[in-house]
Design a protein around this motif. Sequence first.
Motif, short mmCIF file in Angstrom:
data_model
loop_
_atom_site.label_atom_id
_atom_site.label_comp_id
_atom_site.label_asym_id
_atom_site.label_seq_id
_atom_site.Cartn_x
_atom_site.Cartn_y
_atom_site.Cartn_z
N GLN A 218 0.66 -1.09 0.01
CA GLN A 218 0.02 0.17 -0.01
C GLN A 218 0.82 1.26 0.10
OE1 GLN A 218 -3.25 0.43 -0.12
NE2 GLN A 218 -3.20 2.48 -0.15
N ARG A 219 2.06 1.12 0.80
CA ARG A 219 2.64 2.49 0.99
C ARG A 219 3.70 2.66 0.00
NH1 ARG A 219 7.65 3.38 3.36
NH2 ARG A 219 7.79 1.13 3.77
N ARG A 220 4.25 1.38 -0.70
CA ARG A 220 5.20 1.79 -1.74
C ARG A 220 4.86 1.49 -3.14
NH1 ARG A 220 10.18 2.31 -0.03
NH2 ARG A 220 11.38 1.13 -1.83
N ILE A 221 3.54 1.00 -3.26
CA ILE A 221 3.36 0.75 -4.70
C ILE A 221 1.86 1.58 -5.09
CG2 ILE A 221 2.69 -0.88 -6.28
CD1 ILE A 221 4.71 -2.79 -4.97
N VAL A 222 0.99 1.29 -4.15
CA VAL A 222 -0.30 1.58 -4.72
C VAL A 222 -0.28 3.16 -4.54
CG1 VAL A 222 -2.84 1.66 -4.08
CG2 VAL A 222 -1.39 -0.52 -3.89
N SER A 223 0.29 3.81 -3.51
CA SER A 223 0.18 5.31 -3.23
C SER A 223 0.94 6.00 -4.38
CB SER A 223 0.67 5.52 -1.86
OG SER A 223 -0.17 4.92 -0.85
N PRO A 224 2.31 5.63 -4.61
CA PRO A 224 2.91 6.11 -5.74
C PRO A 224 2.29 6.25 -7.12
CG PRO A 224 4.48 4.98 -4.71
CD PRO A 224 3.06 4.75 -4.20
N ILE A 225 1.44 5.17 -7.45
CA ILE A 225 0.65 4.97 -8.49
C ILE A 225 -0.67 5.91 -8.53
CG2 ILE A 225 -0.69 3.30 -10.08
CD1 ILE A 225 1.32 1.21 -9.38
N ARG A 226 -1.04 5.85 -7.48
CA ARG A 226 -2.19 6.71 -7.08
C ARG A 226 -1.75 8.23 -7.54
NH1 ARG A 226 -3.94 5.04 -2.85
NH2 ARG A 226 -5.59 3.78 -3.72
N GLU A 227 -0.77 8.35 -6.93
CA GLU A 227 -0.16 9.95 -7.08
C GLU A 227 0.01 10.31 -8.35
OE1 GLU A 227 3.08 10.40 -4.62
OE2 GLU A 227 2.08 10.22 -2.79
N LEU A 228 0.77 9.31 -9.18
CA LEU A 228 1.15 9.67 -10.78
C LEU A 228 -0.19 9.67 -11.44
CD1 LEU A 228 4.07 6.77 -11.33
CD2 LEU A 228 4.11 9.53 -11.03
N ALA A 229 -1.37 8.82 -11.09
CA ALA A 229 -2.64 8.94 -11.91
C ALA A 229 -3.18 10.39 -11.64
CB ALA A 229 -3.60 7.87 -11.50
N GLU A 230 -3.23 10.65 -10.41
CA GLU A 230 -3.68 12.04 -9.96
C GLU A 230 -2.84 13.22 -10.77
OE1 GLU A 230 -3.58 12.44 -5.91
OE2 GLU A 230 -5.24 11.06 -5.62
N ALA A 231 -1.59 12.90 -10.83
CA ALA A 231 -0.57 13.99 -11.50
C ALA A 231 -0.87 13.95 -13.04
CB ALA A 231 0.55 13.55 -11.30
N ALA A 232 -1.17 12.59 -13.67
CA ALA A 232 -1.77 12.70 -14.91
C ALA A 232 -3.04 13.43 -15.37
CB ALA A 232 -1.80 11.23 -15.39
N VAL A 233 -4.02 13.26 -14.38
CA VAL A 233 -5.18 14.10 -14.67
C VAL A 233 -4.88 15.51 -14.66
CG1 VAL A 233 -7.35 14.72 -13.47
CG2 VAL A 233 -6.60 12.25 -13.56
N ARG A 234 -4.14 16.04 -13.61
CA ARG A 234 -3.64 17.65 -13.78
C ARG A 234 -2.87 17.91 -15.13
NH1 ARG A 234 -2.74 16.19 -8.31
NH2 ARG A 234 -0.62 15.78 -8.40
N ILE A 235 -2.06 16.95 -15.47
CA ILE A 235 -1.51 17.39 -16.86
C ILE A 235 -2.40 17.40 -17.73
CG2 ILE A 235 0.16 16.40 -18.57
CD1 ILE A 235 1.84 15.39 -16.26
#
Length: 708
Positions: A218-235
């Motif tokens: 949860q801490r090292r994989i899912v959260s970073p991917i979720r952050e990347l997905a949110e960043a992709a939405v902002r982009i």
Amino acid sequence: MRLPVRLGLRGELLLLLVGVLAVLVGLFAALWWHGKRGSEEARRLSADAMRELAREGLLSRGQALSSHLADAATNPLYYLDLAKLGELAQTTLRQPDVVYVIIHDAEGRVVHDGSGDIPAFGQPMSDPMAYEALNAQGVHGQWSDKLLDVSSPIRIGGQRIGGVRVGLSRENANRREAEVLAPLDRSLGENAREHLAWLLALLAAMAVVAAGTLVLLQRRIVSPIRELAEAAVRIEQGRYHEVDVRSDRQDEIGELVRAFARMSEAVARHDRDIRRMAYTDSLTGLSNRLAFREALDERLLTLQASSGELALLFVDLDDFKRVNDTLGHEAGDEVLSQLSVRIRLAVERLGGPGAEIARFGGDEFIVLFMADDIRAASGRLAEALIDEVQRPLVLQGRQVFLGASVGITLFPFDATGAGQLLKNADIAMYQAKVAGKGCYRFYSKAMDQAVERRVQLEEELRGAWDRGEMSLLYQPIFRLADNRLMGAEALCRWNHPRLGVVPPSVFIEVAEQSGLIESLGRHVLVRACQDAAGWRQPGDEAPFVSVNISPRQLRSGDLPDVVASAMRGSGLEPAQLHLELTETAVLGDEVQASALLSRLRATGVKIWLDDFGTGFSGLSHLRRVPVDGVKIDRSFVADVLRDPDDLALTSAIIAMAHSLGITVVAEGIEAEGQFAVLRERGCDQGQGFWLGRPMAATEIGAAFTAER
């Protein structure tokens, strides 16, 4: 009776362990599936954002190339300058990703495609995108799997004369997309395998290890991917400043985050480059119309809250077309580059740090600035801008002199909206042009009324001939040697049922500016030929009629056909028709004018230069332009008895013209003394109120019949 099976503690523990493992397998299987879906979503969002930005970038670039090519090809297409069109097409073809360039006429026939022999010349465009490109009213883009086709119409005076099409390949954009997404795909694949390995390890470590692994995942994989997905939405939404993804991890996820960060920076940089291209004039480096409009809107919002004032100055170069026509468009671009620097420096010196300047059109600049005494400050700035433009420019080893007309409007006194302010500044600039150019004018409500009157007059002028409101009068032209009536000049008159008699100086200018002069001139020519065909005069020499031809009629290129049609319909002999053109009418393109006039003279029609001596070149044109006669301007004739210089100039014109075998006609003979002096100096013919006032066709016909 069968006894129940007893598992025992080991069995129960084993069963419990199996149950826990089953639960853990289910939980972590669900977690693994969720991570996979998150990775796929991140990849999809990244790909969508990349694809959309690449598409917008390619479309923006195609629109810029197509618009620039359309602007540059306007005059070459109008004059069918295939060499220049080929040069422009080949220059565009050399641009990256450009697959083809097509320059076509208004009917969709190919004029140039950038090739040497133009095999498709004159053939209609038949590709699937041709129909939309030909019928589009502005810049228009069409997509296919491999191509972007961007078309732009070419217009002159509101009339579409053709268009351009630029085809750009999507191959590079698709390849770049694949190259950028490849590391992301690899990282996502490695991530999926790593998840599976961790799942097997968690199963072996039982519940505690499974719980720890779950937290770790949860801490090292899912959260970073979720952050990347949110960043992709902002982009995807263009909110690049909100994207902040960083990682110090030295594993695949860290690599993925860093790769994503680099991709985000590249996309943001590309977006900035696109916006800079979209908001900057490529020739002068100044802001363009779009950027200026946004800056004006923002400034108005600020001032409306703070009750501030600002001035808008619309600067239009005077006679800039003459530079393009005489020195070429490259020289015109150099003029605009030099003048943009002068204008910018003047604005920085007098307008203050908050001033905005933009190139608004071909030879138009617009300035926005604020000051305490806004009216006085804007007047000083306008004077400085006019002085800067009027300073000589050195081009191709020669000095070029230009002027500028400036229109000024003030906020909030004249208007509160950006659109109305721009309109007011344009109206004020037009009034500066009317006032003689080289000056500035402040906007006033009366200007709106003047523009409205002009628009109404233009509307009334449309169809005035068909309604029978317009007629022709004929001013007699006499031979001065024996005072014999030789011919007459056709004069157009407009008797409006409500406005009364509209002066020719008013409606002719409106007709010239609106383009109605071509239709009106054709009507006048046909009617004059019909009237003159019925004139009879004793003797062998038939009377002639002279008809004025406007510069726009000469530039249209079909004047010989129009004249031939008028003579065929009336039966008038070619020698009885004299066409009058001003010197300035042939200055724009002397080569084309000379060719057209030579064709007309070859049919027997006579060519006269009207208002002779008031143009740019004077006597020098008698050697290069094929003419049969010149008409000395009335300004010289008026002072021929009082001003020795006018008498000497008039005598020189007569002598020079006679040495070249050219007939000389004097306009504006209002006194017997003028008639006597001109006849003594050898002037061939003359007209004016002293000799005869304009009269109707029946009256002039009777005068010819009564001539002895």
